[in-house]
Enzyme design. Sequence first.
Site, PDB file in Angstrom:
ATOM      1  N   ASP A  46       3.548 -11.542  12.491  1.00  0.00           N
ATOM      2  CA  ASP A  46       4.142 -11.190  11.195  1.00  0.00           C
ATOM      3  C   ASP A  46       4.546  -9.719  11.213  1.00  0.00           C
ATOM      4  O   ASP A  46       3.701  -8.833  11.272  1.00  0.00           O
ATOM      5  CB  ASP A  46       3.126 -11.445  10.076  1.00  0.00           C
ATOM      6  CG  ASP A  46       3.730 -11.200   8.701  1.00  0.00           C
ATOM      7  OD1 ASP A  46       4.257 -12.163   8.109  1.00  0.00           O
ATOM      8  OD2 ASP A  46       3.692 -10.042   8.230  1.00  0.00           O
ATOM      9  N   TYR A  51       8.200  -2.080   8.508  1.00  0.00           N
ATOM     10  CA  TYR A  51       7.141  -1.565   9.391  1.00  0.00           C
ATOM     11  C   TYR A  51       7.713  -0.750  10.561  1.00  0.00           C
ATOM     12  O   TYR A  51       6.972  -0.055  11.256  1.00  0.00           O
ATOM     13  CB  TYR A  51       6.279  -2.699   9.969  1.00  0.00           C
ATOM     14  CG  TYR A  51       5.693  -3.661   8.958  1.00  0.00           C
ATOM     15  CD1 TYR A  51       5.606  -3.341   7.604  1.00  0.00           C
ATOM     16  CD2 TYR A  51       5.207  -4.906   9.357  1.00  0.00           C
ATOM     17  CE1 TYR A  51       5.084  -4.234   6.690  1.00  0.00           C
ATOM     18  CE2 TYR A  51       4.677  -5.808   8.433  1.00  0.00           C
ATOM     19  CZ  TYR A  51       4.629  -5.469   7.106  1.00  0.00           C
ATOM     20  OH  TYR A  51       4.110  -6.358   6.204  1.00  0.00           O
ATOM     21  N   LYS A  76      10.924  -9.561   7.475  1.00  0.00           N
ATOM     22  CA  LYS A  76      11.167  -9.471   6.017  1.00  0.00           C
ATOM     23  C   LYS A  76      12.291  -8.483   5.722  1.00  0.00           C
ATOM     24  O   LYS A  76      12.432  -7.475   6.415  1.00  0.00           O
ATOM     25  CB  LYS A  76       9.890  -9.008   5.303  1.00  0.00           C
ATOM     26  CG  LYS A  76       8.639  -9.710   5.783  1.00  0.00           C
ATOM     27  CD  LYS A  76       7.393  -9.325   5.011  1.00  0.00           C
ATOM     28  CE  LYS A  76       6.152  -9.884   5.696  1.00  0.00           C
ATOM     29  NZ  LYS A  76       5.572  -8.974   6.727  1.00  0.00           N
ATOM     30  N   HIS A 109      10.912  -9.200   0.983  1.00  0.00           N
ATOM     31  CA  HIS A 109       9.605  -8.535   1.072  1.00  0.00           C
ATOM     32  C   HIS A 109       8.957  -8.335  -0.308  1.00  0.00           C
ATOM     33  O   HIS A 109       7.763  -8.546  -0.477  1.00  0.00           O
ATOM     34  CB  HIS A 109       9.773  -7.194   1.795  1.00  0.00           C
ATOM     35  CG  HIS A 109       8.548  -6.692   2.472  1.00  0.00           C
ATOM     36  ND1 HIS A 109       8.582  -5.962   3.641  1.00  0.00           N
ATOM     37  CD2 HIS A 109       7.239  -6.804   2.154  1.00  0.00           C
ATOM     38  CE1 HIS A 109       7.343  -5.649   4.000  1.00  0.00           C
ATOM     39  NE2 HIS A 109       6.507  -6.139   3.109  1.00  0.00           N
ATOM     40  N   LYS A 233      -4.533  -7.897  10.926  1.00  0.00           N
ATOM     41  CA  LYS A 233      -4.026  -6.844  11.808  1.00  0.00           C
ATOM     42  C   LYS A 233      -5.198  -6.122  12.456  1.00  0.00           C
ATOM     43  O   LYS A 233      -6.208  -5.819  11.796  1.00  0.00           O
ATOM     44  CB  LYS A 233      -3.206  -5.846  10.983  1.00  0.00           C
ATOM     45  CG  LYS A 233      -2.822  -4.564  11.712  1.00  0.00           C
ATOM     46  CD  LYS A 233      -3.807  -3.419  11.450  1.00  0.00           C
ATOM     47  CE  LYS A 233      -3.525  -2.194  12.283  1.00  0.00           C
ATOM     48  NZ  LYS A 233      -4.553  -1.146  12.120  1.00  0.00           N
ATOM     49  N   SER A 234      -5.086  -5.819  13.736  1.00  0.00           N
ATOM     50  CA  SER A 234      -6.034  -4.912  14.374  1.00  0.00           C
ATOM     51  C   SER A 234      -5.371  -4.324  15.614  1.00  0.00           C
ATOM     52  O   SER A 234      -4.567  -4.996  16.269  1.00  0.00           O
ATOM     53  CB  SER A 234      -7.322  -5.635  14.766  1.00  0.00           C
ATOM     54  OG  SER A 234      -8.187  -4.721  15.419  1.00  0.00           O
ATOM     55  N   ASN A 243     -11.160 -12.016  15.628  1.00  0.00           N
ATOM     56  CA  ASN A 243     -10.440 -12.617  14.497  1.00  0.00           C
ATOM     57  C   ASN A 243      -9.781 -13.943  14.864  1.00  0.00           C
ATOM     58  O   ASN A 243      -9.317 -14.673  13.979  1.00  0.00           O
ATOM     59  CB  ASN A 243      -9.372 -11.639  13.972  1.00  0.00           C
ATOM     60  CG  ASN A 243      -9.977 -10.372  13.394  1.00  0.00           C
ATOM     61  OD1 ASN A 243     -11.169 -10.311  13.113  1.00  0.00           O
ATOM     62  ND2 ASN A 243      -9.157  -9.349  13.214  1.00  0.00           N
TER      63      ASN A 243
HETATM   64  N1  LIG Z   1       4.128  -8.837   2.464  1.00  0.00           N
HETATM   65  C1  LIG Z   1       3.505  -7.720   2.207  1.00  0.00           C
HETATM   66  O1  LIG Z   1       3.832  -7.006   1.236  1.00  0.00           O
HETATM   67  C2  LIG Z   1       2.361  -7.304   3.074  1.00  0.00           C
HETATM   68  C3  LIG Z   1       1.537  -6.232   2.680  1.00  0.00           C
HETATM   69  C4  LIG Z   1       0.466  -5.877   3.519  1.00  0.00           C
HETATM   70  C5  LIG Z   1       0.248  -6.590   4.686  1.00  0.00           C
HETATM   71  N2  LIG Z   1       1.086  -7.616   5.061  1.00  0.00           N
HETATM   72  C6  LIG Z   1       0.893  -8.403   6.308  1.00  0.00           C
HETATM   73  O2  LIG Z   1      -0.463  -8.816   6.379  1.00  0.00           O
HETATM   74  C7  LIG Z   1      -1.033  -8.340   7.606  1.00  0.00           C
HETATM   75  C8  LIG Z   1      -2.526  -8.101   7.445  1.00  0.00           C
HETATM   76  O3  LIG Z   1      -2.784  -7.210   6.364  1.00  0.00           O
HETATM   77  P1  LIG Z   1      -3.276  -5.698   6.544  1.00  0.00           P
HETATM   78  O4  LIG Z   1      -2.843  -5.187   7.868  1.00  0.00           O
HETATM   79  O5  LIG Z   1      -2.833  -4.961   5.331  1.00  0.00           O
HETATM   80  O6  LIG Z   1      -4.853  -5.783   6.419  1.00  0.00           O
HETATM   81  P2  LIG Z   1      -6.036  -6.661   7.064  1.00  0.00           P
HETATM   82  O7  LIG Z   1      -5.544  -7.528   8.153  1.00  0.00           O
HETATM   83  O8  LIG Z   1      -6.755  -7.270   5.901  1.00  0.00           O
HETATM   84  O9  LIG Z   1      -6.986  -5.522   7.640  1.00  0.00           O
HETATM   85  C9  LIG Z   1      -6.607  -4.661   8.682  1.00  0.00           C
HETATM   86  C10 LIG Z   1      -7.674  -3.558   8.799  1.00  0.00           C
HETATM   87  O10 LIG Z   1      -8.936  -4.141   9.058  1.00  0.00           O
HETATM   88  C11 LIG Z   1      -9.455  -3.679  10.299  1.00  0.00           C
HETATM   89  N3  LIG Z   1     -10.016  -4.856  10.983  1.00  0.00           N
HETATM   90  C12 LIG Z   1      -9.324  -5.886  11.527  1.00  0.00           C
HETATM   91  N4  LIG Z   1     -10.167  -6.793  12.057  1.00  0.00           N
HETATM   92  C13 LIG Z   1     -11.418  -6.336  11.842  1.00  0.00           C
HETATM   93  C14 LIG Z   1     -12.702  -6.821  12.164  1.00  0.00           C
HETATM   94  N5  LIG Z   1     -12.855  -7.980  12.823  1.00  0.00           N
HETATM   95  N6  LIG Z   1     -13.784  -6.095  11.793  1.00  0.00           N
HETATM   96  C15 LIG Z   1     -13.626  -4.929  11.112  1.00  0.00           C
HETATM   97  N7  LIG Z   1     -12.428  -4.406  10.783  1.00  0.00           N
HETATM   98  C16 LIG Z   1     -11.326  -5.103  11.149  1.00  0.00           C
HETATM   99  C17 LIG Z   1      -8.281  -3.070  11.060  1.00  0.00           C
HETATM  100  O11 LIG Z   1      -8.720  -1.986  11.847  1.00  0.00           O
HETATM  101  P3  LIG Z   1      -8.254  -1.663  13.387  1.00  0.00           P
HETATM  102  O12 LIG Z   1      -6.782  -1.926  13.482  1.00  0.00           O
HETATM  103  O13 LIG Z   1      -8.601  -0.220  13.533  1.00  0.00           O
HETATM  104  O14 LIG Z   1      -9.066  -2.558  14.274  1.00  0.00           O
HETATM  105  C18 LIG Z   1      -7.406  -2.576   9.923  1.00  0.00           C
HETATM  106  O15 LIG Z   1      -7.855  -1.312   9.460  1.00  0.00           O
HETATM  107  C19 LIG Z   1      -0.217  -7.077   7.894  1.00  0.00           C
HETATM  108  O16 LIG Z   1      -0.366  -6.612   9.213  1.00  0.00           O
HETATM  109  C20 LIG Z   1       1.169  -7.560   7.558  1.00  0.00           C
HETATM  110  O17 LIG Z   1       1.666  -8.366   8.608  1.00  0.00           O
HETATM  111  C21 LIG Z   1       2.134  -7.979   4.259  1.00  0.00           C
END
Ligand SMILES: NC(=O)c1ccc[n+]([C@@H]2O[C@H](COP(=O)([O-])OP(=O)(O)OC[C@H]3O[C@@H](n4cnc5c(N)ncnc54)[C@H](OP(=O)(O)O)[C@@H]3O)[C@@H](O)[C@H]2O)c1
Length: 282
Positions: A46, A51, A76, A109, A233-234, A243
């Site tokens: 995604d 981005y 998006k 988006h 995301k990580s 994950n």
């Molecule tokens: N459509 C939209 O408006 C929108 C908005 C936001 C996000 N998104 C999409 O959703 C995806 C995921 O959301 P997100 O990136 O905001 O947040 P997320 O996936 O909920 O969390 C990512 C954060 O959590 C940490 N993390 C990941 N796995 C972990 C684990 N197993 N244990 C502890 N910490 C962990 C990561 O750190 P590290 O990277 O340091 O490991 C990073 O800081 C995005 O990448 C994007 O593709 C879409």
Amino acid sequence: MSTVPNITLNDGATIPQLGFGVFQIPPPETAQAVSTALEVGYRHIDTAEMYGNEHGVGEAVRASGLAREKVYITSKLNNGFHRPDDARSAFESTLSALGSEYVDLFLIHWPLPSRYDGDFVSTWKTLEEFKAQGRARSIGVSNFQVEHLQRLAQEAEVTPAVNQIELHPYLRNGDVHVYDQEHGIATEAWSPIAQGGVLDDPVITEIAQRVGRTAAQVVLRWHMQLGTIVFPKSTTPSRIRENFDLFDFELTGEDVERISGLDRADDGRTGPDPDKFDYIPG
Ligand SMILES: NC(=O)c1ccc[n+]([C@@H]2O[C@H](COP(=O)([O-])OP(=O)(O)OC[C@H]3O[C@@H](n4cnc5c(N)ncnc54)[C@H](OP(=O)(O)O)[C@@H]3O)[C@@H](O)[C@H]2O)c1
């Protein structure tokens, strides 16, 4: 072998329920992170024009040696490009950055109800063109609230295949999720672990300890059992693996309910309120 379930969308296409998100991964690091994810077994990425890292996604997919059709790619439309002609050229740029003739899924988006005279319908009709041309296999929306979806239902031809919204234990987003379910729209949950913000919650850590898994795995497993599509995301290889490792345990119905009960409604948001968000990148 991947054990990730496929979800069938309302247009007949299928999408892996678990993928890999690249929001906030700096462009120079994106290809490496996506390569790690593909090695682990993820087959759904995604990204978004916003981005700035679509190029790295395409590069990693090509370097993987996997056939293009084996990897599901979403991108998006950025907020500055809602007018139809701008959307057409932005879509070309996305395909070119990815180095692909198509995307599996293309989303608006943000609805931006206070921009463009509130007209996201013309933008949506432009995405309908991309789908008719076969260059977006599926089309959908992101951050659409119930009233935005109702308006598309009245004024457009194609029902969005997905609605990608913020959804995690602190923001259950029930109204939108239920509307999606009742209208054949698959819900994708962004920030599925609230960017880490739910991982210290005592209910989640207690369940994690009992089932012998990490807090992140418990929350992602909760999503799998709710039926939401996620892409955590990580950039940490051990977490990218962790994950993905969700398919050899199950939560009880009671645990699913307890996690759903952590909902803080709007106070649980980690990101912007879609009714108010009007950001256009400079
Ligand atoms: N459509 C939209 O408006 C929108 C908005 C936001 C996000 N998104 C999409 O959703 C995806 C995921 O959301 P997100 O990136 O905001 O947040 P997320 O996936 O909920 O969390 C990512 C954060 O959590 C940490 N993390 C990941 N796995 C972990 C684990 N197993 N244990 C502890 N910490 C962990 C990561 O750190 P590290 O990277 O340091 O490991 C990073 O800081 C995005 O990448 C994007 O593709 C879409």
